[in-house]
Design a protein around this motif. Structure first.
Motif, PDB file in Angstrom:
ATOM      1  N   LEU A  47      24.634  58.446 -41.328  1.00 33.76           N
ATOM      2  CA  LEU A  47      23.770  57.310 -41.000  1.00 33.76           C
ATOM      3  C   LEU A  47      24.108  56.083 -41.847  1.00 33.76           C
ATOM      4  O   LEU A  47      24.075  54.951 -41.370  1.00 33.76           O
ATOM      5  N   GLU A  48      24.433  56.310 -43.105  1.00 33.53           N
ATOM      6  CA  GLU A  48      24.815  55.186 -43.964  1.00 33.53           C
ATOM      7  C   GLU A  48      26.129  54.558 -43.514  1.00 33.53           C
ATOM      8  O   GLU A  48      26.283  53.329 -43.564  1.00 33.53           O
ATOM      9  N   LEU A  49      27.080  55.380 -43.086  1.00 34.74           N
ATOM     10  CA  LEU A  49      28.339  54.828 -42.584  1.00 34.74           C
ATOM     11  C   LEU A  49      28.110  53.981 -41.339  1.00 34.74           C
ATOM     12  O   LEU A  49      28.707  52.907 -41.187  1.00 34.74           O
ATOM     13  N   PHE A  54      27.720  48.595 -38.924  1.00 33.12           N
ATOM     14  CA  PHE A  54      26.973  47.539 -38.244  1.00 33.12           C
ATOM     15  C   PHE A  54      26.938  46.263 -39.074  1.00 33.12           C
ATOM     16  O   PHE A  54      27.093  45.160 -38.548  1.00 33.12           O
ATOM     17  N   LEU A  55      26.748  46.399 -40.388  1.00 33.77           N
ATOM     18  CA  LEU A  55      26.711  45.208 -41.242  1.00 33.77           C
ATOM     19  C   LEU A  55      28.062  44.503 -41.297  1.00 33.77           C
ATOM     20  O   LEU A  55      28.141  43.273 -41.250  1.00 33.77           O
ATOM     21  N   ILE A  56      29.128  45.270 -41.386  1.00 36.86           N
ATOM     22  CA  ILE A  56      30.464  44.666 -41.452  1.00 36.86           C
ATOM     23  C   ILE A  56      30.809  43.977 -40.143  1.00 36.86           C
ATOM     24  O   ILE A  56      31.271  42.828 -40.129  1.00 36.86           O
ATOM     25  N   PHE A  57      30.543  44.659 -39.012  1.00 31.56           N
ATOM     26  CA  PHE A  57      30.834  44.039 -37.720  1.00 31.56           C
ATOM     27  C   PHE A  57      29.931  42.835 -37.448  1.00 31.56           C
ATOM     28  O   PHE A  57      30.330  41.888 -36.772  1.00 31.56           O
ATOM     29  N   TYR A  66      30.171  34.457 -32.821  1.00 29.64           N
ATOM     30  CA  TYR A  66      29.310  35.176 -31.896  1.00 29.64           C
ATOM     31  C   TYR A  66      27.972  35.455 -32.584  1.00 29.64           C
ATOM     32  O   TYR A  66      27.738  36.540 -33.109  1.00 29.64           O
ATOM     33  N   ILE A  67      27.100  34.441 -32.579  1.00 27.54           N
ATOM     34  CA  ILE A  67      25.850  34.519 -33.321  1.00 27.54           C
ATOM     35  C   ILE A  67      24.933  35.609 -32.750  1.00 27.54           C
ATOM     36  O   ILE A  67      24.323  36.378 -33.500  1.00 27.54           O
ATOM     37  N   TRP A  68      24.820  35.684 -31.413  1.00 27.18           N
ATOM     38  CA  TRP A  68      23.928  36.667 -30.807  1.00 27.18           C
ATOM     39  C   TRP A  68      24.425  38.089 -31.059  1.00 27.18           C
ATOM     40  O   TRP A  68      23.619  38.989 -31.321  1.00 27.18           O
ATOM     41  N   ALA A  69      25.705  38.299 -30.981  1.00 26.60           N
ATOM     42  CA  ALA A  69      26.244  39.636 -31.260  1.00 26.60           C
ATOM     43  C   ALA A  69      25.982  40.011 -32.722  1.00 26.60           C
ATOM     44  O   ALA A  69      25.626  41.158 -33.026  1.00 26.60           O
ATOM     45  N   SER A  70      26.124  39.040 -33.597  1.00 23.06           N
ATOM     46  CA  SER A  70      25.845  39.278 -35.004  1.00 23.06           C
ATOM     47  C   SER A  70      24.383  39.650 -35.222  1.00 23.06           C
ATOM     48  O   SER A  70      24.060  40.558 -35.985  1.00 23.06           O
ATOM     49  N   PHE A  71      23.489  38.938 -34.525  1.00 21.99           N
ATOM     50  CA  PHE A  71      22.063  39.222 -34.644  1.00 21.99           C
ATOM     51  C   PHE A  71      21.737  40.626 -34.153  1.00 21.99           C
ATOM     52  O   PHE A  71      20.991  41.367 -34.802  1.00 21.99           O
ATOM     53  N   GLY A  76      20.599  46.345 -35.295  1.00 27.01           N
ATOM     54  CA  GLY A  76      21.021  47.740 -35.219  1.00 27.01           C
ATOM     55  C   GLY A  76      21.118  48.379 -36.600  1.00 27.01           C
ATOM     56  O   GLY A  76      20.738  49.533 -36.786  1.00 27.01           O
ATOM     57  N   ALA A  77      21.610  47.615 -37.579  1.00 26.19           N
ATOM     58  CA  ALA A  77      21.694  48.132 -38.949  1.00 26.19           C
ATOM     59  C   ALA A  77      20.302  48.401 -39.513  1.00 26.19           C
ATOM     60  O   ALA A  77      20.081  49.411 -40.188  1.00 26.19           O
ATOM     61  N   VAL A  78      19.370  47.523 -39.219  1.00 25.85           N
ATOM     62  CA  VAL A  78      17.995  47.720 -39.690  1.00 25.85           C
ATOM     63  C   VAL A  78      17.379  48.951 -39.026  1.00 25.85           C
ATOM     64  O   VAL A  78      16.676  49.735 -39.680  1.00 25.85           O
TER      65      VAL A  78
END
Length: 106
Positions: A47-49, A54-57, A66-71, A76-78
């Protein structure tokens, strides 16, 4: 003759023998009252990986514009972090209930 102190000593020895001390590689895990099993460690590491991916991507997509994809990746990371906390809490509660049902004769 079976005495209360004898039963308590047997229970203590049983708990010491059955305790598994797996090294937790978990970055976000706090010290728990119960020793984590091997499956708990594997699930938390996976789960941590996912969360770190998600944070790196998210950072890469923000850099590329790509602001929306980043959001969405950040959300997803949260969600993965929240799922990791919930899974850990449920497993701890299940283990504590199982430990309370352990008969003293063991």
């Amino acid at each position: 003759m079976i005495t209360r102190s004898n039963l308590a000593e047997q229970l203590r020895e049983y708990q010491i023998r059955s305790k598994h001390d797996w090294a937790s590689f978990s970055f976000f895990s706090s010290t728990a009252a119960t020793a984590p099993s091997k499956s708990d460690v594997v699930i938390s590491v996976l789960l941590e990986l996912w969360m770190f991916a998600f944070l790196i991507f998210s950072g890469i997509s923000y850099y590329l514009g790509y602001i929306w994809a980043s959001f969405f990746l950040l959300c997803g990371a949260v969600l993965v972090y929240a799922a990791m906390r919930v899974v850990k809490r449920v497993r701890q509660n299940r283990k504590s209930k199982r430990r309370m049902l352990l008969p003293l004769s063991m």
